[in-house]
Design an enzyme around this catalytic site. Structure first.
Site, PDB file in Angstrom:
ATOM      1  N   LYS A  84       0.824  -1.220   0.000  1.00 44.13           N
ATOM      2  CA  LYS A  84       0.000   0.000   0.000  1.00 44.13           C
ATOM      3  C   LYS A  84       0.865   1.281   0.000  1.00 44.13           C
ATOM      4  CE  LYS A  84      -3.906  -2.211   2.349  1.00 44.13           C
ATOM      5  NZ  LYS A  84      -5.018  -1.997   3.313  1.00 44.13           N
ATOM      6  N   TYR A 106     -12.544  -2.977  -3.548  1.00 44.82           N
ATOM      7  CA  TYR A 106     -12.995  -3.028  -2.148  1.00 44.82           C
ATOM      8  C   TYR A 106     -14.526  -2.963  -2.026  1.00 44.82           C
ATOM      9  CZ  TYR A 106      -8.288  -2.624  -0.129  1.00 44.82           C
ATOM     10  OH  TYR A 106      -6.997  -2.864   0.282  1.00 44.82           O
ATOM     11  N   PHE A 153     -15.765   3.142   6.950  1.00 45.39           N
ATOM     12  CA  PHE A 153     -14.396   3.521   6.575  1.00 45.39           C
ATOM     13  C   PHE A 153     -14.156   3.464   5.058  1.00 45.39           C
ATOM     14  CE2 PHE A 153     -14.382  -1.022   7.687  1.00 45.39           C
ATOM     15  CZ  PHE A 153     -13.830  -1.592   6.546  1.00 45.39           C
ATOM     16  N   ARG A 157      -1.186 -14.687   3.987  1.00 42.92           N
ATOM     17  CA  ARG A 157      -1.991 -14.072   5.060  1.00 42.92           C
ATOM     18  C   ARG A 157      -1.300 -14.212   6.414  1.00 42.92           C
ATOM     19  NH1 ARG A 157      -6.548 -11.824   4.177  1.00 42.92           N
ATOM     20  NH2 ARG A 157      -7.429 -12.091   6.248  1.00 42.92           N
ATOM     21  N   THR A 199      -5.068  -7.575  10.467  1.00 40.95           N
ATOM     22  CA  THR A 199      -5.366  -6.315   9.756  1.00 40.95           C
ATOM     23  C   THR A 199      -4.939  -5.099  10.574  1.00 40.95           C
ATOM     24  OG1 THR A 199      -7.292  -7.420   8.812  1.00 40.95           O
ATOM     25  CG2 THR A 199      -7.238  -5.024   8.628  1.00 40.95           C
ATOM     26  N   ARG A 243       2.764  -6.673   8.917  1.00 41.19           N
ATOM     27  CA  ARG A 243       2.050  -5.524   9.489  1.00 41.19           C
ATOM     28  C   ARG A 243       2.643  -5.102  10.821  1.00 41.19           C
ATOM     29  NH1 ARG A 243      -3.576  -7.883   7.265  1.00 41.19           N
ATOM     30  NH2 ARG A 243      -3.863  -6.500   5.472  1.00 41.19           N
ATOM     31  N   ASN A 302      -2.044   0.128   6.687  1.00 39.26           N
ATOM     32  CA  ASN A 302      -1.539  -1.134   7.237  1.00 39.26           C
ATOM     33  C   ASN A 302      -0.612  -1.898   6.283  1.00 39.26           C
ATOM     34  OD1 ASN A 302      -3.566  -1.957   5.542  1.00 39.26           O
ATOM     35  ND2 ASN A 302      -4.480  -3.420   6.955  1.00 39.26           N
ATOM     36  N   HIS A 359      -1.971  -5.629   1.597  1.00 39.24           N
ATOM     37  CA  HIS A 359      -3.262  -6.317   1.449  1.00 39.24           C
ATOM     38  C   HIS A 359      -2.989  -7.697   0.870  1.00 39.24           C
ATOM     39  CE1 HIS A 359      -7.403  -7.206   0.267  1.00 39.24           C
ATOM     40  NE2 HIS A 359      -6.841  -7.724  -0.824  1.00 39.24           N
ATOM     41  N   GLU A 412      -9.933 -10.820  -7.213  1.00 39.35           N
ATOM     42  CA  GLU A 412      -8.975  -9.714  -7.117  1.00 39.35           C
ATOM     43  C   GLU A 412      -7.931  -9.776  -8.246  1.00 39.35           C
ATOM     44  OE1 GLU A 412      -7.477  -9.730  -3.094  1.00 39.35           O
ATOM     45  OE2 GLU A 412      -9.423  -9.147  -2.274  1.00 39.35           O
TER      46      GLU A 412
END
Ligand code: CMP
Length: 135
Positions: A9, A49, A57, A85, A91, A102, A112, A115, A126
């Site tokens: 990100k 998203y 949010f 993951r 998250t 993270r 964060n 993704h 995705e």
């Protein structure tokens, strides 16, 4: 071999963490088969998203994800979805286990760092959404 979608990100790109993050991805047995640095459009971010569209949010999330460059990648490997993951951690970085991406690189719940797809169905969806940016 399984595939999953990874986004590094804008916070992590800006903080120059891409190389460190990709070193961890590779050392966890995952191959980076596509990678592109790109500033996401509002349309792609909203589509990507869309499951969060009704959440409070959502607009902050889309604004942040389109604010600067991200690195969008497809990862491949055995159990790529769960492996990545686990490597990302929770998250919310305050809840992320020590040593996870993270815990190491995230600033906050919204900033964060990374993704990753949360299931086989999400990975297909995705990767399909992002495949146009690799053309
Ligand atoms: P990500 O894994 O990219 O999926 C959705 C994102 O929404 C999540 O990471 C967070 O960065 C962001 N987000 C912002 N606020 C919240 C919240 N209250 N709960 C869950 N996710 C949030």
């Amino acid at each position: 071999m399984e595939k999953t979608l990874c986004i590094i990100k804008p916070d992590a790109v800006k903080n120059s963490f891409v190389e460190e993050i990709n070193k961890s991805i590779k050392s966890n047995g995952l191959e980076i088969i596509n990678s592109k640095q790109i500033q996401l459009s509002k349309k792609i971010a909203e589509d990507f998203y869309s499951e969060h569209a009704e959440r409070p949010f959502f607009s902050e999330l889309v604004e942040f994800m389109t604010s600067d460059f991200s690195v969008v990648q497809i990862l491949q490997g055995e159990d790529a979805i769960s492996t990545y993951r686990k490597l990302m951690g929770a998250t919310n970085p305050e809840e992320a286990e020590e040593g996870t991406l993270r815990a190491r690189f995230a600033e906050s719940l919204s900033k964060n760092a990374v993704h990753g797809s949360d299931s086989a169905d999400s990975a297909i969806r995705e990767i399909d959404i992002m495949s146009k940016i690799f053309d």
